[in-house]
Design a protein around this motif. Structure first.
Motif, PDB file in Angstrom:
ATOM      1  N   ALA A 188      22.598 -30.731  -9.375  1.00  0.00           N
ATOM      2  CA  ALA A 188      22.812 -30.521  -7.940  1.00  0.00           C
ATOM      3  C   ALA A 188      23.977 -29.567  -7.701  1.00  0.00           C
ATOM      4  O   ALA A 188      23.920 -28.707  -6.815  1.00  0.00           O
ATOM      5  CB  ALA A 188      23.053 -31.857  -7.249  1.00  0.00           C
ATOM      6  N   GLU A 189      25.026 -29.701  -8.499  1.00  0.00           N
ATOM      7  CA  GLU A 189      26.185 -28.806  -8.368  1.00  0.00           C
ATOM      8  C   GLU A 189      25.793 -27.366  -8.711  1.00  0.00           C
ATOM      9  O   GLU A 189      26.228 -26.415  -8.062  1.00  0.00           O
ATOM     10  CB  GLU A 189      27.311 -29.284  -9.271  1.00  0.00           C
ATOM     11  CG  GLU A 189      27.919 -30.617  -8.834  1.00  0.00           C
ATOM     12  CD  GLU A 189      28.827 -31.221  -9.897  1.00  0.00           C
ATOM     13  OE1 GLU A 189      29.022 -30.562 -10.962  1.00  0.00           O
ATOM     14  OE2 GLU A 189      29.334 -32.345  -9.685  1.00  0.00           O
ATOM     15  N   LEU A 190      24.971 -27.225  -9.743  1.00  0.00           N
ATOM     16  CA  LEU A 190      24.525 -25.883 -10.131  1.00  0.00           C
ATOM     17  C   LEU A 190      23.703 -25.243  -9.017  1.00  0.00           C
ATOM     18  O   LEU A 190      23.918 -24.084  -8.652  1.00  0.00           O
ATOM     19  CB  LEU A 190      23.695 -25.970 -11.415  1.00  0.00           C
ATOM     20  CG  LEU A 190      23.035 -24.666 -11.883  1.00  0.00           C
ATOM     21  CD1 LEU A 190      24.088 -23.655 -12.315  1.00  0.00           C
ATOM     22  CD2 LEU A 190      22.055 -24.937 -13.027  1.00  0.00           C
ATOM     23  N   LEU A 191      22.747 -25.992  -8.469  1.00  0.00           N
ATOM     24  CA  LEU A 191      21.873 -25.442  -7.434  1.00  0.00           C
ATOM     25  C   LEU A 191      22.621 -25.147  -6.143  1.00  0.00           C
ATOM     26  O   LEU A 191      22.172 -24.330  -5.329  1.00  0.00           O
ATOM     27  CB  LEU A 191      20.723 -26.412  -7.165  1.00  0.00           C
ATOM     28  CG  LEU A 191      19.752 -26.622  -8.326  1.00  0.00           C
ATOM     29  CD1 LEU A 191      18.707 -27.675  -7.992  1.00  0.00           C
ATOM     30  CD2 LEU A 191      19.077 -25.313  -8.721  1.00  0.00           C
ATOM     31  N   ALA A 213      21.410 -17.539  -5.521  1.00  0.00           N
ATOM     32  CA  ALA A 213      20.806 -16.210  -5.362  1.00  0.00           C
ATOM     33  C   ALA A 213      19.738 -15.958  -6.410  1.00  0.00           C
ATOM     34  O   ALA A 213      18.722 -15.296  -6.146  1.00  0.00           O
ATOM     35  CB  ALA A 213      21.884 -15.139  -5.440  1.00  0.00           C
ATOM     36  N   LEU A 214      19.939 -16.490  -7.623  1.00  0.00           N
ATOM     37  CA  LEU A 214      18.924 -16.364  -8.674  1.00  0.00           C
ATOM     38  C   LEU A 214      17.718 -17.241  -8.359  1.00  0.00           C
ATOM     39  O   LEU A 214      16.569 -16.805  -8.451  1.00  0.00           O
ATOM     40  CB  LEU A 214      19.506 -16.767 -10.025  1.00  0.00           C
ATOM     41  CG  LEU A 214      20.707 -15.996 -10.561  1.00  0.00           C
ATOM     42  CD1 LEU A 214      21.138 -16.585 -11.895  1.00  0.00           C
ATOM     43  CD2 LEU A 214      20.393 -14.524 -10.716  1.00  0.00           C
ATOM     44  N   ALA A 215      17.988 -18.484  -7.996  1.00  0.00           N
ATOM     45  CA  ALA A 215      16.911 -19.451  -7.782  1.00  0.00           C
ATOM     46  C   ALA A 215      16.041 -19.081  -6.587  1.00  0.00           C
ATOM     47  O   ALA A 215      14.842 -19.405  -6.554  1.00  0.00           O
ATOM     48  CB  ALA A 215      17.505 -20.844  -7.590  1.00  0.00           C
ATOM     49  N   GLU A 216      16.606 -18.395  -5.598  1.00  0.00           N
ATOM     50  CA  GLU A 216      15.866 -18.070  -4.383  1.00  0.00           C
ATOM     51  C   GLU A 216      15.507 -16.590  -4.297  1.00  0.00           C
ATOM     52  O   GLU A 216      15.234 -16.065  -3.206  1.00  0.00           O
ATOM     53  CB  GLU A 216      16.680 -18.494  -3.157  1.00  0.00           C
ATOM     54  CG  GLU A 216      16.931 -19.997  -3.107  1.00  0.00           C
ATOM     55  CD  GLU A 216      17.726 -20.422  -1.888  1.00  0.00           C
ATOM     56  OE1 GLU A 216      18.153 -19.534  -1.108  1.00  0.00           O
ATOM     57  OE2 GLU A 216      17.925 -21.653  -1.715  1.00  0.00           O
ATOM     58  N   GLY A 224      23.751 -21.371 -16.762  1.00  0.00           N
ATOM     59  CA  GLY A 224      23.442 -22.396 -15.776  1.00  0.00           C
ATOM     60  C   GLY A 224      22.316 -23.306 -16.213  1.00  0.00           C
ATOM     61  O   GLY A 224      22.423 -24.538 -16.120  1.00  0.00           O
ATOM     62  N   GLN A 225      21.226 -22.719 -16.711  1.00  0.00           N
ATOM     63  CA  GLN A 225      20.060 -23.530 -17.055  1.00  0.00           C
ATOM     64  C   GLN A 225      20.162 -24.183 -18.420  1.00  0.00           C
ATOM     65  O   GLN A 225      19.729 -25.323 -18.598  1.00  0.00           O
ATOM     66  CB  GLN A 225      18.797 -22.663 -17.022  1.00  0.00           C
ATOM     67  CG  GLN A 225      18.391 -22.207 -15.637  1.00  0.00           C
ATOM     68  CD  GLN A 225      16.928 -21.820 -15.593  1.00  0.00           C
ATOM     69  OE1 GLN A 225      16.049 -22.674 -15.749  1.00  0.00           O
ATOM     70  NE2 GLN A 225      16.669 -20.550 -15.380  1.00  0.00           N
ATOM     71  N   TRP A 226      20.709 -23.457 -19.416  1.00  0.00           N
ATOM     72  CA  TRP A 226      20.563 -23.907 -20.795  1.00  0.00           C
ATOM     73  C   TRP A 226      21.862 -24.371 -21.439  1.00  0.00           C
ATOM     74  O   TRP A 226      21.867 -25.382 -22.134  1.00  0.00           O
ATOM     75  CB  TRP A 226      19.895 -22.794 -21.613  1.00  0.00           C
ATOM     76  CG  TRP A 226      18.633 -22.363 -20.946  1.00  0.00           C
ATOM     77  CD1 TRP A 226      18.388 -21.191 -20.292  1.00  0.00           C
ATOM     78  CD2 TRP A 226      17.440 -23.140 -20.783  1.00  0.00           C
ATOM     79  NE1 TRP A 226      17.127 -21.175 -19.747  1.00  0.00           N
ATOM     80  CE2 TRP A 226      16.520 -22.366 -20.031  1.00  0.00           C
ATOM     81  CE3 TRP A 226      17.055 -24.408 -21.200  1.00  0.00           C
ATOM     82  CZ2 TRP A 226      15.251 -22.820 -19.694  1.00  0.00           C
ATOM     83  CZ3 TRP A 226      15.785 -24.860 -20.867  1.00  0.00           C
ATOM     84  CH2 TRP A 226      14.903 -24.078 -20.127  1.00  0.00           C
ATOM     85  N   LEU A 227      22.965 -23.683 -21.191  1.00  0.00           N
ATOM     86  CA  LEU A 227      24.242 -24.173 -21.713  1.00  0.00           C
ATOM     87  C   LEU A 227      24.550 -25.543 -21.137  1.00  0.00           C
ATOM     88  O   LEU A 227      25.076 -26.423 -21.829  1.00  0.00           O
ATOM     89  CB  LEU A 227      25.361 -23.185 -21.384  1.00  0.00           C
ATOM     90  CG  LEU A 227      26.764 -23.570 -21.875  1.00  0.00           C
ATOM     91  CD1 LEU A 227      26.780 -23.700 -23.392  1.00  0.00           C
ATOM     92  CD2 LEU A 227      27.797 -22.541 -21.408  1.00  0.00           C
ATOM     93  N   ARG A 246      19.161 -31.108 -25.720  1.00  0.00           N
ATOM     94  CA  ARG A 246      19.005 -30.252 -26.900  1.00  0.00           C
ATOM     95  C   ARG A 246      17.540 -30.047 -27.229  1.00  0.00           C
ATOM     96  O   ARG A 246      17.122 -28.953 -27.627  1.00  0.00           O
ATOM     97  CB  ARG A 246      19.739 -30.860 -28.088  1.00  0.00           C
ATOM     98  CG  ARG A 246      21.250 -30.754 -27.984  1.00  0.00           C
ATOM     99  CD  ARG A 246      21.944 -31.352 -29.174  1.00  0.00           C
ATOM    100  NE  ARG A 246      21.571 -30.678 -30.424  1.00  0.00           N
ATOM    101  CZ  ARG A 246      22.055 -31.035 -31.614  1.00  0.00           C
ATOM    102  NH1 ARG A 246      22.913 -32.049 -31.725  1.00  0.00           N
ATOM    103  NH2 ARG A 246      21.688 -30.384 -32.699  1.00  0.00           N
ATOM    104  N   ARG A 247      16.724 -31.077 -27.053  1.00  0.00           N
ATOM    105  CA  ARG A 247      15.286 -30.937 -27.305  1.00  0.00           C
ATOM    106  C   ARG A 247      14.672 -29.899 -26.363  1.00  0.00           C
ATOM    107  O   ARG A 247      13.864 -29.067 -26.771  1.00  0.00           O
ATOM    108  CB  ARG A 247      14.583 -32.278 -27.105  1.00  0.00           C
ATOM    109  CG  ARG A 247      14.889 -33.323 -28.159  1.00  0.00           C
ATOM    110  CD  ARG A 247      13.986 -34.529 -27.946  1.00  0.00           C
ATOM    111  NE  ARG A 247      14.289 -35.608 -28.888  1.00  0.00           N
ATOM    112  CZ  ARG A 247      13.422 -36.552 -29.225  1.00  0.00           C
ATOM    113  NH1 ARG A 247      12.208 -36.543 -28.708  1.00  0.00           N
ATOM    114  NH2 ARG A 247      13.754 -37.496 -30.067  1.00  0.00           N
ATOM    115  N   ARG A 248      15.076 -29.955 -25.097  1.00  0.00           N
ATOM    116  CA  ARG A 248      14.502 -29.024 -24.115  1.00  0.00           C
ATOM    117  C   ARG A 248      14.896 -27.587 -24.433  1.00  0.00           C
ATOM    118  O   ARG A 248      14.070 -26.668 -24.330  1.00  0.00           O
ATOM    119  CB  ARG A 248      14.981 -29.413 -22.706  1.00  0.00           C
ATOM    120  CG  ARG A 248      14.388 -28.529 -21.602  1.00  0.00           C
ATOM    121  CD  ARG A 248      12.893 -28.720 -21.492  1.00  0.00           C
ATOM    122  NE  ARG A 248      12.292 -27.750 -20.592  1.00  0.00           N
ATOM    123  CZ  ARG A 248      11.842 -26.551 -20.950  1.00  0.00           C
ATOM    124  NH1 ARG A 248      11.920 -26.171 -22.223  1.00  0.00           N
ATOM    125  NH2 ARG A 248      11.302 -25.744 -20.072  1.00  0.00           N
TER     126      ARG A 248
END
Length: 363
Positions: free
Chosen positions: A242-245, A252-255, A285-288, A301-303
């Motif tokens: 939620a904090e990331l979004l 700006a990336l997500a939208e 944002g997404q993976w780290l 880690r699996r994802r």
């Protein structure tokens, strides 16, 4: 014979010219400057998925982007779509991958089924016939030949390349005949009307450049364990997402697909998405965020591991396309989240030069 034998022995024993110290760890990037001829240039265009654009969105705002991509003069255009063999395999294993098979292969399978009314070919037979047809393709094909090739592409599970042939026909020639039924002609037009970057950027650009097809390179076969469904939901429900979004920069990336209202806005959005800063922001944002915090059953880690798996398989498909065009130019059009990973992996290839997309878009 003795001098010749001595010479051969010396050649065998001597290290090749330009060889590195064998004690140094091998890195394929050391081969970048030793190949014969020009490097193969690959440019990765990160794009928002145009399916997320608002209703009544006008695709004509893409024209300045298409102009700049045409200036790159690609010899091949790779897209984020499953190959025919990939679709056939996913459909055969739909009990294992039910959602993926339906989402990413269902429409192509349905269109391929329509083509059997006139062609009477399954996917593997149609793929073989596509290859034979293109190998003997004339410089000035007739409308009938283009319609038949369009039908073959549909039957082979590649409706995006079918659109290239369909759109290379004069509007009056986009009609049913012995190869394309009235139903398939109608469904091709319906398929073309969907907002999708594979149609509105890749296929349109291929038509403009006089290419005969686009190149599907997606892969959805990464093996997700259904037992991880609940842990990943729990993990994604934690405050970090939620904090990331809510972060304006990440928002700006997500939208991005909603920021394509005018030609200037569209070009600015694509320039932003294809900048190094945006790529790093997206990756972090997404993976780290899935790696640097605890997660239930190590699901984070699996994802990430499966994300890397998918990217590597897609890059392998792109590399296979590039192998057909040594020393020439390949454009890759893919969801922007993949771009930093693609650039990094493709930069490892021995005779590949990764082109700065932001620089091309800035012209």
């Amino acid at each position: 014979m003795l001098p010749l034998a001595i010479s051969l022995a010396c050649l065998i024993a001597a290290p090749p010219v330009g060889a590195k110290d064998p004690a140094v760890t091998f890195d394929p990037r050391t081969y970048h400057q030793v190949h014969i001829g020009e490097p193969t240039q690959i440019m990765v265009l990160g794009t928002p998925h145009l399916s997320g654009t608002p209703e009544n969105w006008d695709p004509s705002v893409l024209e300045p982007l298409l102009d700049r991509l045409a200036g790159f003069k690609p010899d091949a255009i790779a897209i984020e779509a499953l190959t025919g063999p990939g679709i056939d395999t996913m459909w055969a294993y739909r009990a294992t991958h039910p959602d993926v098979a339906a989402t990413y292969g269902g429409r192509a399978m349905a269109l391929a089924g329509m083509s059997r009314v006139t062609l009477a070919m399954d996917m593997p037979q149609a793929e073989a016939e596509v290859r034979r047809t293109l190998a003997a393709w004339p410089k000035a094909p007739t409308p009938e030949q283009r319609r038949r090739l369009a039908a073959l592409f549909v039957a082979a599970g590649d409706p995006n390349s079918a659109l290239v042939q369909w759109w290379r026909l004069e509007p009056a020639e986009r009609k049913a005949d012995a190869s394309i039924s009235k139903l398939l002609a109608r469904e091709l037009d319906a398929f073309a009307a969907r907002p999708n970057e594979n149609h509105l950027i890749a296929a349109r650009l291929a038509v403009r450049l006089g290419l005969e097809r686009v190149q599907p390179t997606d892969d959805q076969s990464d093996d997700w364990d259904p037992a991880m469904d609940q842990p990943i939901k729990d993990f994604m429900a934690e405050p970090w997402l939620a904090e990331l979004l809510a972060d304006p920069k990440f928002k700006a990336l997500a939208e991005a697909s909603r920021n394509l209202g005018t030609s200037d806005q569209t070009l600015a959005t694509y320039r932003m998405l294809n900048s190094a800063a945006a790529g790093r922001l997206d990756a972090d944002g997404q993976w780290l965020n899935m790696l640097n915090r605890p997660s239930p059953n190590q699901v984070g880690r699996r994802r990430v591991a499966l994300w890397e798996t998918r990217n590597l398989r897609m890059v392998a498909n792109i590399r296979e396309v590039a192998a057909r065009f040594p020393g020439r130019r390949v454009l890759v059009i893919v969801g922007s989240a993949h771009k930093p990973w693609f650039d990094a992996y493709l930069g490892m290839m021995v005779d590949v030069q990764v082109v700065d997309t932001a620089g091309v878009l800035a012209r």
